[in-house]
Design an enzyme around this catalytic site. Structure first.
Site, PDB file in Angstrom:
ATOM      1  CB  SER A 152      -0.969  -0.042   1.181  1.00  0.00           C
ATOM      2  OG  SER A 152      -1.975   0.927   1.046  1.00  0.00           O
ATOM      3  CG  ASP A 252      -7.210  -2.147  -3.297  1.00  0.00           C
ATOM      4  OD1 ASP A 252      -7.714  -1.088  -2.866  1.00  0.00           O
ATOM      5  OD2 ASP A 252      -5.987  -2.384  -3.249  1.00  0.00           O
ATOM      6  CG  HIS A 282      -6.130  -1.832   0.486  1.00  0.00           C
ATOM      7  ND1 HIS A 282      -5.287  -1.427  -0.519  1.00  0.00           N
ATOM      8  CD2 HIS A 282      -5.619  -1.310   1.628  1.00  0.00           C
ATOM      9  CE1 HIS A 282      -4.325  -0.678  -0.017  1.00  0.00           C
ATOM     10  NE2 HIS A 282      -4.498  -0.595   1.289  1.00  0.00           N
TER      11      HIS A 282
END
Length: 315
Positions: A152, A252, A282
């Protein structure tokens, strides 16, 4: 996605918070969750410090019970540049060490809003620069064995670190692994170039509003958010990037921009593998290691490490 699928997925959504005001609460909650997830009791680690000028950056190094690879994974954690640390990611890094057979070095970079851009990136870059220049001091046999990895916001920092090393003409990593990385600045469903932003930006694990809040806390100046060290997909030149593995989550909002980054590296004559984890949300790298998305993710990671071993000295 039909209404039933949307409802089922919404059961896995994080509680809605005002991240601009509640990031401190999120940090405390994350540490509590990590404290009751204790795989690291079976996975030894040691704490060390990397000196960067007048500051020290904590690095937590995990050793698998069975070391099957010489690779060392230098890991930058996620959390929107605002939350997460080596404590909250200790379960994920312990799993990473066990599931890859690699040592894992988790970097505790500074967080926004107390330390906005480029503080966190400077920490990641500084640690990367030191371990590449002097791997033996970090307990690493040779720089070629180091693999950069992040998830991320950490995937964003990994990509930006590689760009910065190339930009400054310094020794770079030969390989990087980016897990559902942030690579673009626009997550407004009205203007984003990516369909996943519109399809998965509400009611799931990460929302459009949350990522906008993260961006504003990390980079308060809106025009700076469009720069390549914040939005790597905006880079004019992606040549010379490490051999790259990108894993995205099907459900996501960051999916399409992560995949676009892999395509852009390939278009610049680089080597990039891109795999989408079906039905994943995610943040799947923090799931229990028996979960299906985790199993599939590590199948790709291990296959990538096998297919792209450390370059031989002098090669």
């Amino acid at each position: 996605m039909n209404r039933l699928q949307q409802f089922v997925l919404s059961l896995f959504a994080a509680p809605r918070l005002n991240m601009r005001e509640d990031y401190g609460k999120v940090r405390r909650a994350q540490r509590w969750v990590a404290s009751i997830s204790m795989p690291w009791r079976r996975t030894p680690y040691r704490q060390t410090l990397v000196r960067l000028g007048d500051r020290s950056i904590s690095v937590r190094v995990f050793q698998p019970q069975q070391r099957t690879r010489d690779d060392v994974l230098v890991f930058f954690h996620g959390g929107g540049w605002v939350t997460g640390d080596i404590e909250t990611y200790t379960p994920a890094c312990a799993n990473m060490a066990e599931l890859t057979g690699c040592a894992v070095a988790s970097v505790n970079y500074r967080l926004a809003p107390e330390h906005p851009f480029p503080a966190g990136l400077n920490d990641c870059y500084g640690v990367a620069q030191q371990v590449l220049a002097n791997p033996l001091a970090a307990g690493i046999d040779r720089a070629e064995n180091i693999v950069l990895i992040g998830d991320s916001a950490g995937g964003n920092l990994a990509a930006a670190t590689s760009l910065l090393l190339k930009e400054r003409g310094q020794r770079a990593f030969s390989r990087q692994i980016l897990l559902y990385p942030v690579t673009h600045w626009d997550h407004d469903p009205e203007t984003s170039p990516f369909d996943s932003v519109r399809e998965y930006g509400e009611g799931l694990r990460l929302t459009n509003t949350e990522i906008d809040d993260y961006f504003d806390l990390y980079v308060p100046e809106p025009m700076e958010q469009r720069g390549p060290l914040v939005s790597p997909l905006m880079a004019d030149d992606l040549s010379g990037q490490p051999t790259t593995l990108i894993l995205t989550a099907e459900q996501d909002l960051l999916r399409d921009e992560g995949e676009a980054y892999g395509q852009a590296i390939a278009a610049a004559d680089g080597t990039a593998e891109v795999h989408r984890i079906p039905s994943a949300l995610h943040g799947f790298i923090q799931l229990p290691k028996f979960s299906k998305p985790m199993r599939e993710a590590y199948e790709h990671i291990n296959a990538f490490l096998d297919a792209h071993p450390a370059p031989k000295v002098g090669a």
